[in-house]
Design an enzyme around this catalytic site. Structure first.
Site, PDB file in Angstrom:
ATOM      1  N   HIS A 191      45.057  53.720  37.814  1.00  0.00           N
ATOM      2  CA  HIS A 191      44.268  54.677  38.588  1.00  0.00           C
ATOM      3  C   HIS A 191      43.200  55.286  37.693  1.00  0.00           C
ATOM      4  O   HIS A 191      43.459  55.529  36.512  1.00  0.00           O
ATOM      5  CB  HIS A 191      45.167  55.795  39.152  1.00  0.00           C
ATOM      6  CG  HIS A 191      44.521  56.509  40.277  1.00  0.00           C
ATOM      7  ND1 HIS A 191      43.657  57.549  40.083  1.00  0.00           N
ATOM      8  CD2 HIS A 191      44.577  56.299  41.612  1.00  0.00           C
ATOM      9  CE1 HIS A 191      43.226  57.963  41.257  1.00  0.00           C
ATOM     10  NE2 HIS A 191      43.763  57.212  42.207  1.00  0.00           N
ATOM     11  N   ASP A 216      49.523  52.873  46.438  1.00  0.00           N
ATOM     12  CA  ASP A 216      49.582  51.635  47.220  1.00  0.00           C
ATOM     13  C   ASP A 216      50.752  50.738  46.851  1.00  0.00           C
ATOM     14  O   ASP A 216      51.012  49.752  47.526  1.00  0.00           O
ATOM     15  CB  ASP A 216      48.276  50.842  47.031  1.00  0.00           C
ATOM     16  CG  ASP A 216      47.104  51.550  47.687  1.00  0.00           C
ATOM     17  OD1 ASP A 216      47.269  52.015  48.818  1.00  0.00           O
ATOM     18  OD2 ASP A 216      46.036  51.636  47.063  1.00  0.00           O
TER      19      ASP A 216
HETATM   20  N1  CMC Z   1      46.579  45.353  35.962  1.00  0.00           N
HETATM   21  C1  CMC Z   1      46.223  44.976  34.711  1.00  0.00           C
HETATM   22  N2  CMC Z   1      45.320  45.639  33.948  1.00  0.00           N
HETATM   23  C2  CMC Z   1      44.759  46.727  34.467  1.00  0.00           C
HETATM   24  C3  CMC Z   1      45.065  47.191  35.763  1.00  0.00           C
HETATM   25  C4  CMC Z   1      46.011  46.463  36.512  1.00  0.00           C
HETATM   26  N3  CMC Z   1      46.340  46.862  37.735  1.00  0.00           N
HETATM   27  N4  CMC Z   1      44.345  48.306  36.026  1.00  0.00           N
HETATM   28  C5  CMC Z   1      43.602  48.538  34.939  1.00  0.00           C
HETATM   29  N5  CMC Z   1      43.839  47.586  33.988  1.00  0.00           N
HETATM   30  C6  CMC Z   1      43.255  47.536  32.650  1.00  0.00           C
HETATM   31  C7  CMC Z   1      41.808  47.033  32.716  1.00  0.00           C
HETATM   32  O1  CMC Z   1      41.740  45.637  32.534  1.00  0.00           O
HETATM   33  C8  CMC Z   1      41.172  47.803  31.590  1.00  0.00           C
HETATM   34  O2  CMC Z   1      41.497  47.159  30.389  1.00  0.00           O
HETATM   35  P1  CMC Z   1      40.439  47.182  29.135  1.00  0.00           P
HETATM   36  O3  CMC Z   1      40.271  48.621  28.776  1.00  0.00           O
HETATM   37  O4  CMC Z   1      41.117  46.364  28.092  1.00  0.00           O
HETATM   38  O5  CMC Z   1      39.172  46.564  29.679  1.00  0.00           O
HETATM   39  C9  CMC Z   1      41.896  49.145  31.571  1.00  0.00           C
HETATM   40  O6  CMC Z   1      43.189  48.883  32.172  1.00  0.00           O
HETATM   41  C10 CMC Z   1      41.187  50.231  32.376  1.00  0.00           C
HETATM   42  O7  CMC Z   1      40.947  49.730  33.689  1.00  0.00           O
HETATM   43  P2  CMC Z   1      39.610  49.942  34.507  1.00  0.00           P
HETATM   44  O8  CMC Z   1      39.470  48.878  35.518  1.00  0.00           O
HETATM   45  O9  CMC Z   1      38.464  50.120  33.543  1.00  0.00           O
HETATM   46  O10 CMC Z   1      39.933  51.337  35.191  1.00  0.00           O
HETATM   47  P3  CMC Z   1      39.222  51.953  36.438  1.00  0.00           P
HETATM   48  O11 CMC Z   1      39.508  53.406  36.382  1.00  0.00           O
HETATM   49  O12 CMC Z   1      37.801  51.534  36.510  1.00  0.00           O
HETATM   50  O13 CMC Z   1      39.961  51.281  37.694  1.00  0.00           O
HETATM   51  C11 CMC Z   1      41.616  50.787  39.330  1.00  0.00           C
HETATM   52  C12 CMC Z   1      41.035  51.850  38.353  1.00  0.00           C
HETATM   53  C13 CMC Z   1      42.597  51.475  40.261  1.00  0.00           C
HETATM   54  C14 CMC Z   1      40.482  50.197  40.172  1.00  0.00           C
HETATM   55  C15 CMC Z   1      42.317  49.690  38.502  1.00  0.00           C
HETATM   56  O14 CMC Z   1      43.403  50.240  37.797  1.00  0.00           O
HETATM   57  C16 CMC Z   1      42.798  48.524  39.396  1.00  0.00           C
HETATM   58  O15 CMC Z   1      42.024  47.592  39.643  1.00  0.00           O
HETATM   59  N6  CMC Z   1      44.082  48.566  39.864  1.00  0.00           N
HETATM   60  C17 CMC Z   1      44.583  47.572  40.806  1.00  0.00           C
HETATM   61  C18 CMC Z   1      44.082  47.861  42.211  1.00  0.00           C
HETATM   62  C19 CMC Z   1      44.764  49.065  42.825  1.00  0.00           C
HETATM   63  O16 CMC Z   1      45.972  49.209  42.768  1.00  0.00           O
HETATM   64  N7  CMC Z   1      43.958  49.923  43.457  1.00  0.00           N
HETATM   65  C20 CMC Z   1      44.457  51.125  44.169  1.00  0.00           C
HETATM   66  C21 CMC Z   1      44.023  52.372  43.500  1.00  0.00           C
HETATM   67  S1  CMC Z   1      44.903  53.836  44.052  1.00  0.00           S
HETATM   68  C22 CMC Z   1      44.528  54.064  45.727  1.00  0.00           C
HETATM   69  C23 CMC Z   1      43.095  54.000  46.064  1.00  0.00           C
HETATM   70  O17 CMC Z   1      42.197  54.450  45.372  1.00  0.00           O
HETATM   71  O18 CMC Z   1      42.835  53.490  47.166  1.00  0.00           O
END
Ligand code: CMC
Length: 431
Positions: free
Chosen positions: A307, A365
């Site tokens: 998140h 989720d």
């Molecule tokens: N599985 C594996 N690695 C992950 C995941 C994951 N679910 N989420 C983040 N990472 C890693 C990502 O690769 C990155 O690594 P690095 O720093 O080495 O590049 C690091 O953690 C930070 O991730 P980010 O994508 O830069 O973080 P963000 O704040 O931009 O994205 C997120 C947040 C929720 C989009 C992301 O964690 C994600 O894609 N999660 C899976 C999808 C998901 O469950 N979404 C629902 C979010 S909660 C409800 C909502 O908002 O609707």
């Protein structure tokens, strides 16, 4: 930095004093509004990681402590003691209602549940296998064609009618989207039922037999709606605010929010989690999928994990996990193995160095789909269920934005990296 001023000095030595704002909670905020005027530079913050887009009194999140509050009330307390309609009132009108206020609000929502009959015919134009999120965003957008008496955003009464209307009709539209894919006749709302009971009725009743409301199912839906009701400036809410900032009518702004919610990084994740769990299949395969999620060359991510704001745990996931036990005990023994797999996946991921180091925890989720599935709601409807709960948050933010005396059209700037100026060349002279 003094307490109230942040001093920024350019490489050329020009100093600008930027005011620092203190919220009631959360980090201080530097107001950079005059930065471009004074120093000729923009800030650059893709994904708005360090950027506040507005002032808001609705919801507060402390991601490090895993805290979520609506109008100051911790979500755990609301989940334990309140109903979705009461929480909706709180989000919209800032305070918990008195018994009379709640009864009046509930009554008004009940009286707006039916759709204009013409809209039902509109549903018949979609392909039978249309994704319900596509149907939902299109039909909500089309509300501006059916209810144009409430499109004047400056008319307080119109805003009020719009608010009650959209809250009341969202479940009716969502259920009709489901019936379209199920090939069943639309079911009209029953105003003697509560918000969540009525939704179950419209989703699952058929003319051929009597439908008995399952109270645990209604309770679980109500809880999920409370937990999804608002989450401050998330992607879809920011979309609603941005679309609404142009003065666009509120139905269009909400339709824009629904479109943003659909993406797998946002509300679409609940559907993606279920697909992922089915793909993993058994606990034996978990290490393989955890390894895939860690592999930078593999686009696979553990859906329902991570998140932008929560870096400790997502309090909503904890509450939903507890509700899973209750729902599965009564309704979904056939889904117990899927829940077991989700629990094992959480356990293994939380012991893994990669997930620990990056603070990746199950989010809202991760477990919600298990409840929806146990209630018989098809996977393609999961994000629609999220939208039903989140609509009140979108509306509360839209109302706050419209009344904000400092409100302006949202119009970010950019770091341009394209061609410099060049001259048009006739087509026959191009190489
Ligand atoms: N599985 C594996 N690695 C992950 C995941 C994951 N679910 N989420 C983040 N990472 C890693 C990502 O690769 C990155 O690594 P690095 O720093 O080495 O590049 C690091 O953690 C930070 O991730 P980010 O994508 O830069 O973080 P963000 O704040 O931009 O994205 C997120 C947040 C929720 C989009 C992301 O964690 C994600 O894609 N999660 C899976 C999808 C998901 O469950 N979404 C629902 C979010 S909660 C409800 C909502 O908002 O609707």
């Amino acid at each position: 930095m003094s307490k109230d001023v942040y001093t920024l000095t350019s490489p050329e030595g020009k100093t600008t004093e930027l005011p620092v704002r203190n919220g009631t909670m959360g980090p201080r905020v530097v107001d950079i509004g005059k930065l471009y005027r004074e120093q000729g530079v923009f800030t650059y913050d893709p994904g708005f990681v360090s950027t506040g887009s507005c002032e808001s009194e609705i919801t507060f999140i402390d991601g490090d402590k895993g805290l979520l509050m609506y109008r100051g009330y911790p979500v755990e307390q609301l989940a334990a003691h309140s109903s979705f309609i009461e929480v909706a009132y709180l989000l919209l009108y800032s305070e918990l209602p008195s018994a009379d206020q709640l009864a009046e609000f509930e009554e008004s929502i009940r009286r707006h549940t039916m759709l204009n009959e013409g809209m039902l015919r509109f549903f018949n134009g979609f392909r039978y296998d249309a994704h319900p999120m596509a149907v939902l965003s299109a039909v909500v957008g089309s509300m501006s064609a059916y209810y144009h008496d409430t499109m004047d955003v400056n008319d307080q009464r119109a805003r009020e009618v719009f608010t009650h209307r959209i809250l009341a009709k969202l479940p009716t539209i969502a259920a009709a989207a489901h019936k379209l894919t199920a090939g069943q006749p639309y079911v009209y709302p029953r105003n003697d039922l509560s918000y969540s009971e009525n939704l179950l009725h419209m989703l699952f009743a058929v003319p051929a037999e009597t439908y008995e409301i399952n109270e645990v199912a209604a309770q679980a839906l109500d809880l999920l709606f409370i937990l999804h009701a608002d989450h401050e400036q998330n992607c879809s809410t920011s979309t609603v605010r941005m679309a609404g900032s142009s003065g666009a009518n509120p139905y269009s702004a909400i339709a824009a929010g629904i479109a943003a919610l659909w993406g797998p990084a946002h509300g679409g994740a609940n559907e993606a989690v279920l697909r992922m769990l089915k793909e993993i299949g058994t606990a034996r395969n978990i290490p393989k999928y955890v390894a895939k999620a860690k592999d930078k060359d593999d686009p696979f991510r553990l859906m329902g994990f991570g998140h932008r704001v929560y870096k400790n745990f997502d309090p909503r996931a904890t509450i939903i996990r507890d509700m899973c036990h209750k729902v599965l005990a009564q309704n979904g023994q056939q889904d117990a193995p899927l829940f077991e797999l989700a629990l094992r996946l959480e356990e293994m991921a939380l012991k893994d160095e990669y997930f620990i180091e990056k603070n990746l925890y199950p989010n809202v989720d991760f477990y919600s789909g298990i409840i929806y599935r146990a209630l018989g709601i098809p996977t393609s409807m999961f994000t629609v269920m999220f939208a039903i709960g989140r609509t009140v948050g979108w509306v509360a933010h839209w109302r706050e934005m419209i009344r904000d005396p400092n409100g302006r059209i949202s119009r970010p700037r950019q770091l341009y990296t394209g061609s410099q100026q060049r001259d048009y060349m006739a087509i026959e002279k191009r190489g």
